[in-house]
Write a protein that holds these residues in place. Structure first.
Motif, short mmCIF file in Angstrom:
data_model
loop_
_atom_site.label_atom_id
_atom_site.label_comp_id
_atom_site.label_asym_id
_atom_site.label_seq_id
_atom_site.Cartn_x
_atom_site.Cartn_y
_atom_site.Cartn_z
N MET A 1 0.84 -1.16 0.00
CA MET A 1 0.00 0.00 0.00
C MET A 1 0.90 1.25 0.00
O MET A 1 1.87 1.32 0.73
N TRP A 2 0.55 2.20 -0.82
CA TRP A 2 1.28 3.46 -0.89
C TRP A 2 0.57 4.50 -0.05
O TRP A 2 -0.65 4.53 0.03
N ARG A 3 1.35 5.38 0.55
CA ARG A 3 0.78 6.45 1.39
C ARG A 3 1.29 7.80 0.90
O ARG A 3 2.42 7.92 0.45
N LEU A 4 0.43 8.80 1.01
CA LEU A 4 0.80 10.16 0.63
C LEU A 4 1.48 10.82 1.81
O LEU A 4 0.92 10.90 2.90
N LEU A 5 2.70 11.27 1.59
CA LEU A 5 3.43 11.98 2.64
C LEU A 5 3.04 13.45 2.64
O LEU A 5 2.73 14.02 3.66
N ILE A 6 3.08 14.06 1.45
CA ILE A 6 2.75 15.49 1.34
C ILE A 6 2.39 15.79 -0.11
O ILE A 6 2.89 15.17 -1.03
N ASP A 7 1.51 16.75 -0.30
CA ASP A 7 1.14 17.26 -1.62
C ASP A 7 1.43 18.74 -1.59
O ASP A 7 0.77 19.50 -0.89
N ARG A 8 2.47 19.16 -2.31
CA ARG A 8 2.87 20.56 -2.28
C ARG A 8 3.03 21.09 -3.70
O ARG A 8 3.87 20.64 -4.45
N ASP A 9 2.19 22.04 -4.05
CA ASP A 9 2.27 22.72 -5.35
C ASP A 9 2.37 21.76 -6.52
O ASP A 9 3.19 21.91 -7.42
N GLY A 10 1.54 20.72 -6.52
CA GLY A 10 1.53 19.78 -7.63
C GLY A 10 2.61 18.72 -7.56
O GLY A 10 2.76 17.94 -8.48
N GLN A 11 3.37 18.67 -6.49
CA GLN A 11 4.35 17.61 -6.28
C GLN A 11 3.79 16.67 -5.23
O GLN A 11 3.39 17.11 -4.15
N TYR A 12 3.75 15.39 -5.55
CA TYR A 12 3.22 14.39 -4.65
C TYR A 12 4.37 13.55 -4.13
O TYR A 12 5.10 12.95 -4.91
#
Length: 51
Positions: A1-12
């Protein structure tokens, strides 16, 4: 399973979950996905951490 660490200005920044029995000093690889001005996607994989 993949997890989102941060979404900043279109960078995931995403990373895979570690197994429950992973050693406490285990570090998962981090993947950065960003979209260019032309709509192309760039994928950057962090280098492996030393053992």
């Amino acid at each position: 399973m993949w997890r989102l660490l941060i979404d900043r200005d279109g960078q995931y920044y995403i990373f895979p979950s570690l197994p429950k029995n992973a050693p406490p000093n285990a570090h998962p690889p981090v993947v950065v996905i960003q979209q260019s001005d032309r709509g192309e996607y760039v994928v950057i994989l962090s280098p492996e951490a030393p053992p």
